[in-house]
Write an enzyme that holds these catalytic residues in place. Structure first.
Site, PDB file in Angstrom:
ATOM      1  N   GLY A 174       0.796  -1.219   0.000  1.00 56.69           N
ATOM      2  CA  GLY A 174       0.000   0.000   0.000  1.00 56.69           C
ATOM      3  C   GLY A 174       0.833   1.276   0.000  1.00 56.69           C
ATOM      4  N   GLU A 233      -3.178 -10.023  -9.024  1.00 59.69           N
ATOM      5  CA  GLU A 233      -4.166  -9.083  -8.485  1.00 59.69           C
ATOM      6  C   GLU A 233      -4.812  -8.239  -9.595  1.00 59.69           C
ATOM      7  OE1 GLU A 233      -2.584  -8.447  -3.967  1.00 59.69           O
ATOM      8  OE2 GLU A 233      -2.135  -6.837  -5.370  1.00 59.69           O
ATOM      9  N   ARG A 251       4.700 -14.936  -3.996  1.00 57.19           N
ATOM     10  CA  ARG A 251       4.907 -15.549  -2.674  1.00 57.19           C
ATOM     11  C   ARG A 251       3.564 -16.012  -2.133  1.00 57.19           C
ATOM     12  NH1 ARG A 251       2.296 -11.486  -0.109  1.00 57.19           N
ATOM     13  NH2 ARG A 251       2.690  -9.401  -0.892  1.00 57.19           N
ATOM     14  N   ARG A 302      -8.249  -9.934   9.918  1.00 57.20           N
ATOM     15  CA  ARG A 302      -6.896  -9.792  10.468  1.00 57.20           C
ATOM     16  C   ARG A 302      -7.008  -9.179  11.858  1.00 57.20           C
ATOM     17  NH1 ARG A 302      -2.780  -7.984   5.622  1.00 57.20           N
ATOM     18  NH2 ARG A 302      -3.787  -9.148   3.952  1.00 57.20           N
TER      19      ARG A 302
HETATM   20  P1  ADP Z   1       0.613  -2.786  -3.324  1.00 60.42           P
HETATM   21  O1  ADP Z   1       1.697  -3.442  -4.102  1.00 60.42           O
HETATM   22  O2  ADP Z   1       1.112  -1.690  -2.442  1.00 60.42           O
HETATM   23  O3  ADP Z   1      -0.280  -3.766  -2.629  1.00 60.42           O
HETATM   24  P2  ADP Z   1      -1.328  -2.541  -5.487  1.00 60.42           P
HETATM   25  O4  ADP Z   1      -0.914  -2.115  -6.839  1.00 60.42           O
HETATM   26  O5  ADP Z   1      -1.558  -4.005  -5.272  1.00 60.42           O
HETATM   27  O6  ADP Z   1      -0.270  -2.019  -4.413  1.00 60.42           O
HETATM   28  O7  ADP Z   1      -2.632  -1.749  -5.054  1.00 60.42           O
HETATM   29  C1  ADP Z   1      -3.152  -1.831  -3.758  1.00 60.42           C
HETATM   30  C2  ADP Z   1      -4.505  -1.164  -3.675  1.00 60.42           C
HETATM   31  O8  ADP Z   1      -4.447   0.192  -4.134  1.00 60.42           O
HETATM   32  C3  ADP Z   1      -5.589  -1.791  -4.503  1.00 60.42           C
HETATM   33  O9  ADP Z   1      -6.187  -2.913  -3.903  1.00 60.42           O
HETATM   34  C4  ADP Z   1      -6.570  -0.630  -4.644  1.00 60.42           C
HETATM   35  O10 ADP Z   1      -7.327  -0.450  -3.474  1.00 60.42           O
HETATM   36  C5  ADP Z   1      -5.638   0.565  -4.782  1.00 60.42           C
HETATM   37  N1  ADP Z   1      -5.386   0.852  -6.219  1.00 60.42           N
HETATM   38  C6  ADP Z   1      -4.301   0.520  -6.939  1.00 60.42           C
HETATM   39  N2  ADP Z   1      -4.416   0.943  -8.229  1.00 60.42           N
HETATM   40  C7  ADP Z   1      -5.604   1.558  -8.325  1.00 60.42           C
HETATM   41  C8  ADP Z   1      -6.328   2.205  -9.399  1.00 60.42           C
HETATM   42  N3  ADP Z   1      -5.805   2.306 -10.608  1.00 60.42           N
HETATM   43  N4  ADP Z   1      -7.549   2.703  -9.122  1.00 60.42           N
HETATM   44  C9  ADP Z   1      -8.092   2.614  -7.886  1.00 60.42           C
HETATM   45  N5  ADP Z   1      -7.467   2.031  -6.839  1.00 60.42           N
HETATM   46  C10 ADP Z   1      -6.242   1.498  -7.047  1.00 60.42           C
END
Ligand code: ADP
Length: 450
Positions: free
Chosen positions: A164, A274, A291, A337
């Site tokens: 995040g 994801e 992972r 969690r």
């Molecule tokens: P991390 O690697 O930090 O987990 P992610 O790319 O998996 O980051 O994104 C985590 C969260 O951020 C997503 O589940 C979503 O809630 C938000 N997010 C990421 N990209 C977008 C987007 N393009 N639009 C809206 N929310 C997003």
């Protein structure tokens, strides 16, 4: 008998020890000075102290971990999640030392670990994307032009980001100018990689992810999806399987995307692809985690497949005995969690647990590492346990979760159990109408959480 060293701590280290025992494997725990009394250090067959509390000097200290592997004569290392689990250099060192790294190869990790690289692979594999920059943004002008082309709001993301962190939502040109420079500087400092890219920001998406499992003989299957839309600051708090909005046809389609991505790099091990899903059920690739994930138990509950055991078995070269058609999703599973934190402010709340009793009964599972008399230490994340339930329907799973949360006794510290009960009672969550912005919109979280 083979020996596995667990390069991690907390609940996942305990989970790995359990899987190893059931497979007849010996275990070696490593622990920091702060974790002397941690359950993982007590449960493993051997335990070796690898340094002081600070992660950099212990759980991220590759020479110390390799020395522990050498001393104990470990055949393999399980990295868990977080810490070194997605560190390709660590997987490289394991290979050079002829110790099996329980995970993909360093090359596969490099292809999929950094977000910009992963997007290029996913593009080759034909996955759907949100409109955005094709690769890393070379300068501010390109950032502005791309943002204008796709239309605000956009989200800037650090290629090396995770958990995040390293993301910024941007609503106009003026904000973009500042955010672009900030994001690069922060990314360089936090992740050692200043690459950033941008994509369209979806206002109310759901987070849907596909679990995959692949052996070293070219067999790869998916185990359906998890819905992880309950998030605080882009971090998951409650996860469930299956996603109530995904039909069997859509599951096959999205699962197929995940399989294509895995095949593109000849992936082996456990992994998660994801996606974000919009109101019209269009899905867009976000990233791949190479992972085991925190929320893996909900998939285990609905498929009946022990992911941890299979992750270890495929690392040792076993063939997967199941075909895609053998995978059936049965019932509904939810995970909460349980964190040592204030349920309103979310401030971490370490300290002595002076009374501890876990819920039980049919379909209730606790993956944790706390016990009566254990002191939660302040040096690491605040996760003390995962409470997982499984029932025939989502409604029954919700009722079971509520009952189990009320039964859980953790005295002496604050936990987010009251927060979970409030979320469970909220009509938007109960009716599964929530998006990733739910906690913010429903007033559970004050800040905008960029
Ligand atoms: P991390 O690697 O930090 O987990 P992610 O790319 O998996 O980051 O994104 C985590 C969260 O951020 C997503 O589940 C979503 O809630 C938000 N997010 C990421 N990209 C977008 C987007 N393009 N639009 C809206 N929310 C997003």
């Amino acid at each position: 008998m083979k020996k596995i060293l667990i390069a991690n701590r907390g609940e996942i280290a305990v989970r790995i020890i359990r899987a190893c025992r059931e497979l007849g494997l010996k275990t070696v725990a490593v622990y920091s000075q702060a974790d002397k009394h941690s359950l993982h250090a007590k449960l493993a067959d051997e335990a070796i102290c690898i340094g002081p509390a600070e992660s950099k000097k212990s759980y991220l200290n590759i020479p110390a971990i390799m020395a522990a592997a050498e001393i104990s004569g470990a055949d393999a290392i399980h990295p868990g999640y977080g810490f070194l689990s997605e560190n390709a250099a660590f997987a490289d060192v394991c290979r050079k030392c002829e110790i099996t790294f329980i995970g993909p190869t360093p090359e596969q990790m490099r292809d999929l670990g950094e977000k910009v690289a992963a997007r290029a692979v996913a593009r080759r594999a034909g996955l759907p994307f949100l409109p955005g920059s094709n690769g890393a943004l070379p300068d501010q002008e390109t950032a502005r032009r791309t943002a204008r082309e796709i239309g605000y709001p956009v989200i800037l993301k650090a290629s090396g980001g995770g958990g995040g962190r390293g993301m910024k939502i941007v609503y106009n040109d003026a904000e973009l100018e500042k955010a672009y420079l900030n994001c690069r500087t922060e990314a360089a400092a936090a992740f050692g990689n200043s690459e950033v890219y941008l994509e369209k920001y979806l206002e109310n998406p759901r987070h849907v992810e596909i679990q995959i499992l692949a052996d070293k003989h070219g067999n790869v299957i998916h185990l359906g999806e998890r819905d992880c839309s309950v998030q605080r600051r882009h971090q998951k708090v409650i996860e469930e399987a299956p996603c109530p909005h995904i039909t069997p046809e859509l599951r096959e389609k999205v699962g197929g995307y995940a399989l294509s991505l895995a095949r593109e790099v000849g992936y082996h091990g456990a992994g998660t692809v994801e996606f974000l899903m919009d109101d019209d059920k269009n899905v867009y690739f976000m990233e791949m985690n190479t992972r085991i994930q925190v929320e893996h138990p909900v998939t285990e509950q609905v498929t009946g497949i022990d992911l941890l055991q299979w992750q270890i078995r495929v690392a040792f070269g076993e063939k997967l005995p199941f075909k895609q058609s053998d995978i059936k999703i049965k019932g509904h599973s939810i995970e909460c969690r349980i964190n040592a934190e204030d349920p309103k402010t979310f401030a971490p709340w370490p300290g002595l647990i002076n009374n501890y009793s876990v819920p039980g009964g049919f379909g209730v599972r606790v993956d944790g590492f706390a016990y009566h008399g254990y002191t939660v230490v302040p040096h690491y994340d605040s996760l003390v346990a995962k409470l997982i339930v499984h029932a025939d329907t989502r409604e029954q799973a919700l009722a079971k979760m509520e009952s189990a949360l009320r039964e859980y006794i953790i005295d002496g510290i604050r936990t987010n159990i009251p927060f979970h009960l409030d979320v469970l009672a909220h009509p938007e969550f109960r009716n599964s109408r929530h998006s990733t912005r739910f906690l913010e919109r429903a007033g559970f979280v004050k800040n905008k959480g960029t």
